[in-house]
Write a protein that holds these residues in place. Structure first.
Motif, PDB file in Angstrom:
ATOM      1  N   GLY A  50       0.955  -1.103  -0.169  1.00  0.00           N
ATOM      2  CA  GLY A  50      -0.133   0.090   0.085  1.00  0.00           C
ATOM      3  C   GLY A  50       0.740   0.930   0.000  1.00  0.00           C
ATOM      4  O   GLY A  50       2.006   1.238  -0.225  1.00  0.00           O
ATOM      5  N   ARG A  51       0.319   2.422   0.079  1.00  0.00           N
ATOM      6  CA  ARG A  51       0.796   3.546   0.084  1.00  0.00           C
ATOM      7  C   ARG A  51       1.563   3.799   1.739  1.00  0.00           C
ATOM      8  O   ARG A  51       1.030   3.335   2.485  1.00  0.00           O
ATOM      9  N   VAL A  52       2.945   4.170   1.655  1.00  0.00           N
ATOM     10  CA  VAL A  52       3.466   4.724   2.759  1.00  0.00           C
ATOM     11  C   VAL A  52       3.931   6.118   2.659  1.00  0.00           C
ATOM     12  O   VAL A  52       4.598   6.614   1.612  1.00  0.00           O
ATOM     13  N   ILE A  53       3.581   6.835   3.618  1.00  0.00           N
ATOM     14  CA  ILE A  53       3.708   8.414   3.796  1.00  0.00           C
ATOM     15  C   ILE A  53       4.137   8.811   4.880  1.00  0.00           C
ATOM     16  O   ILE A  53       4.062   8.665   6.028  1.00  0.00           O
ATOM     17  N   LEU A  54       5.702   9.132   4.540  1.00  0.00           N
ATOM     18  CA  LEU A  54       6.225   9.764   5.792  1.00  0.00           C
ATOM     19  C   LEU A  54       6.469  11.240   5.891  1.00  0.00           C
ATOM     20  O   LEU A  54       6.897  11.763   4.859  1.00  0.00           O
ATOM     21  N   ILE A  55       5.928  11.616   7.028  1.00  0.00           N
ATOM     22  CA  ILE A  55       5.827  13.095   7.078  1.00  0.00           C
ATOM     23  C   ILE A  55       6.969  13.685   8.219  1.00  0.00           C
ATOM     24  O   ILE A  55       7.062  13.335   9.370  1.00  0.00           O
ATOM     25  N   CYS A  56       7.694  14.559   7.660  1.00  0.00           N
ATOM     26  CA  CYS A  56       8.736  15.055   8.135  1.00  0.00           C
ATOM     27  C   CYS A  56       8.909  16.861   8.610  1.00  0.00           C
ATOM     28  O   CYS A  56       8.847  17.371   7.484  1.00  0.00           O
ATOM     29  N   ASP A  57       8.912  17.209   9.710  1.00  0.00           N
ATOM     30  CA  ASP A  57       8.581  18.492   9.931  1.00  0.00           C
ATOM     31  C   ASP A  57       9.969  19.230   9.672  1.00  0.00           C
ATOM     32  O   ASP A  57      10.135  20.429   9.298  1.00  0.00           O
ATOM     33  N   GLU A  58      11.362  18.488   9.617  1.00  0.00           N
ATOM     34  CA  GLU A  58      12.414  18.946   9.013  1.00  0.00           C
ATOM     35  C   GLU A  58      12.672  18.970   7.535  1.00  0.00           C
ATOM     36  O   GLU A  58      12.069  18.240   6.993  1.00  0.00           O
ATOM     37  N   ARG A  59      13.365  19.620   7.081  1.00  0.00           N
ATOM     38  CA  ARG A  59      13.638  19.863   5.534  1.00  0.00           C
ATOM     39  C   ARG A  59      14.841  18.721   5.312  1.00  0.00           C
ATOM     40  O   ARG A  59      14.976  18.355   3.968  1.00  0.00           O
ATOM     41  N   ASP A  60      15.506  18.431   6.082  1.00  0.00           N
ATOM     42  CA  ASP A  60      16.688  17.454   5.787  1.00  0.00           C
ATOM     43  C   ASP A  60      15.897  15.876   5.812  1.00  0.00           C
ATOM     44  O   ASP A  60      14.765  15.545   6.641  1.00  0.00           O
ATOM     45  N   HIS A  61      16.423  14.940   5.092  1.00  0.00           N
ATOM     46  CA  HIS A  61      16.022  13.524   5.065  1.00  0.00           C
ATOM     47  C   HIS A  61      16.314  12.950   6.186  1.00  0.00           C
ATOM     48  O   HIS A  61      17.050  13.772   7.376  1.00  0.00           O
ATOM     49  N   PRO A  62      15.325  11.954   6.854  1.00  0.00           N
ATOM     50  CA  PRO A  62      15.567  11.384   8.021  1.00  0.00           C
ATOM     51  C   PRO A  62      17.099  10.898   8.612  1.00  0.00           C
ATOM     52  O   PRO A  62      17.752  10.315   7.740  1.00  0.00           O
ATOM     53  N   TYR A  63      17.555  11.302   9.602  1.00  0.00           N
ATOM     54  CA  TYR A  63      18.749  11.127  10.067  1.00  0.00           C
ATOM     55  C   TYR A  63      19.015  10.526  11.253  1.00  0.00           C
ATOM     56  O   TYR A  63      18.038  10.529  12.331  1.00  0.00           O
ATOM     57  N   GLU A  64      20.132   9.949  11.705  1.00  0.00           N
ATOM     58  CA  GLU A  64      20.303   9.426  13.209  1.00  0.00           C
ATOM     59  C   GLU A  64      21.006  10.584  14.131  1.00  0.00           C
ATOM     60  O   GLU A  64      21.676  11.573  13.841  1.00  0.00           O
ATOM     61  N   ARG A  65      20.321  10.670  15.406  1.00  0.00           N
ATOM     62  CA  ARG A  65      20.753  11.748  16.261  1.00  0.00           C
ATOM     63  C   ARG A  65      22.389  11.498  16.963  1.00  0.00           C
ATOM     64  O   ARG A  65      22.783  12.313  17.241  1.00  0.00           O
ATOM     65  N   PRO A  66      22.566  10.297  17.282  1.00  0.00           N
ATOM     66  CA  PRO A  66      23.885  10.265  18.139  1.00  0.00           C
ATOM     67  C   PRO A  66      25.116  10.879  17.760  1.00  0.00           C
ATOM     68  O   PRO A  66      25.773  11.585  18.283  1.00  0.00           O
ATOM     69  N   PRO A  67      25.338  10.992  16.226  1.00  0.00           N
ATOM     70  CA  PRO A  67      26.536  11.678  15.792  1.00  0.00           C
ATOM     71  C   PRO A  67      26.321  12.914  16.025  1.00  0.00           C
ATOM     72  O   PRO A  67      27.576  13.821  16.296  1.00  0.00           O
TER      73      PRO A  67
END
Length: 421
Positions: A31-48
């Motif tokens: 089916g459709r998968v819709i990913l909503i991000c409030d940041e303009r960057d693509h999803p990233y990891e936070r530990p770095p």
């Protein structure tokens, strides 16, 4: 080929949301998968952001969960820079900031957490920082480099993991650092008085100044710039920049507006979910920093703000959305790197829950394992410091629930695996 028979929406573009989207496709969802991000960057990891990237050892592109092209290849509809502003469980729709209305069959809240703010005068000055987003880390990396060049001074509110990791990064650039902490030791609420002092000594050896038993009352500035920090015991610390590292609050506004059940703020707050990561609405799930889950192994409601929980919780929620029988019982896990000390912590041992702390190895050399034991001998948590390849054994011991002999735990000659029932 995407079949529009079902639409699954993921609100939140962090690690949990990105891994949930990946898992939906890996498990065969068409089916459709819709990913909503409030940041303009693509999803990233936070530990770095507080480790390798902040130290200048990792490049910006290294923090992203997937290559940008992956989302189109996986037929994930990505909405960048678009916050979700309203959730309607009855109509099963979510409204974006630009007015777009998206209908869903099932929805995952992976909205994460946000830095707690200092509620004192002076927080609007240009040199006051938080660290949660990639943009924060980019800015702070430049600030630390500048402070190091100019012998500048950073004052940090809070001696938790973020505060200590930024202190270590700042010292690596050559900046002067003072850490103000209300508790008597760093990480007091996590490691207790027994081991918090370890990190005091570590940072003092690298030139960090600590001011314990105090809180910020005012950030003093002139011309919009930071000059000093005042504390509630009458002290004043010169400063060029300030970092607020006093914890994070779950981003529950969307869930609260939608009438979903929330966890008690006194125990960490968050969106209340069951062991399958379902909220009080059967079509809405939550994972990552925002989710307060009924933990089937630890028998408590627990909200975990660390990387491993996002990494594993997002996929668990995706599988539950697909109708799989999920009982999310991962042992809480996190890691930290500060100077030449690396550590991993597994388990859950809040203040008052444990009877003793047992150590194996050389604490003075910072090469040891610490074990937090309940009164009945059960292992609640373990932390390995500059000792590697033992986290899995520690987690197995926690899972076993078996009473352990402190002497055997402390003896390096007894393999941890030999203590398993």
């Amino acid at each position: 080929m995407v079949d529009a028979h079902q639409t699954f929406v993921i609100v939140g573009g962090g690690l949990a949301g990105a891994k949930a989207a990946e898992t939906l496709r890996a498990e065969g969802f068409t089916g459709r998968v819709i990913l909503i991000c409030d940041e303009r960057d693509h999803p990233y990891e936070r530990p770095p952001l507080s480790k390798g990237f902040l130290l200048g050892k990792e490049e910006r592109d290294s923090v992203f969960v997937h290559e940008p092209a992956w989302y189109a290849q996986a037929q994930i509809e990505l909405h960048l820079g678009q916050p979700a502003v309203r959730l309607d469980p009855e109509g099963r729709t979510v409204r974006l900031g630009d007015g777009t209305l998206i209908a869903y069959d099932k929805l995952l809240l992976a909205t994460g957490a946000e830095p707690r703010r200092l509620d004192i005068p002076g927080t609007g000055l240009a040199g006051v920082h938080h660290l949660r987003r990639l943009a924060h880390a980019e800015r702070l990396r430049g600030v630390l480099a500048s402070l190091g060049r100019d012998n500048g001074h950073l004052v940090i509110a809070g001696a938790g993991w973020i505060g200590l990791e930024v202190a270590a990064a700042a010292r690596s650039y050559g900046a002067e650092v003072t850490v103000v902490e209300a508790a008597p030791t760093p990480l007091h609420g996590i490691l207790g008085p027994e081991l918090g002092g370890l990190f005091t000594d570590l940072h003092r050896e690298h030139g960090v100044r600590f001011h314990f038993g105090a809180r910020f009352t005012e950030i003093v500035g002139e011309g919009g710039m930071v000059l000093a920090v005042r504390t509630d015991d009458g002290e004043e610390h010169p400063a060029h920049d300030v970092l607020a590292a006093i914890g994070a609050a779950p981003r529950t506004a969307l869930a609260e507006q939608a009438g979903l059940d929330l966890a008690d703020p006194e125990t960490g707050g968050g969106v209340a979910v069951d062991a399958a990561l379902r909220t009080s609405d059967p079509y809405i799930y939550a994972a990552g920093d925002v989710a307060a889950a009924d933990h089937p192994l630890l028998d408590t409601r627990l909200r975990v703000e660390h990387w491993a929980n996002a990494l594993n919780g997002g996929p668990a929620a995706a599988r539950a959305m697909l109708g799989q029988d999920i009982s999310y019982d991962r042992i809480p896990y996190f890691f930290s790197d500060q100077y030449d000390v690396g550590m991993e912590y597994s388990g859950y041992a809040p203040p008052g829950s444990y009877a003793q702390v047992v150590c194996r190895g050389d604490v003075a050399k910072r090469e040891f394992i610490a074990f937090w034991l309940a009164a009945d001998g059960r292992l609640l948590a373990g932390m390995n410091v500059n000792v590697w390849d033992v986290a899995e054994s520690i987690q197995q011991l926690i899972r076993s629930g078996a009473p352990l002999e402190p002497g055997a735990l402390a003896d390096p000659q007894v393999p941890l695996a030999a203590l398993l029932p």
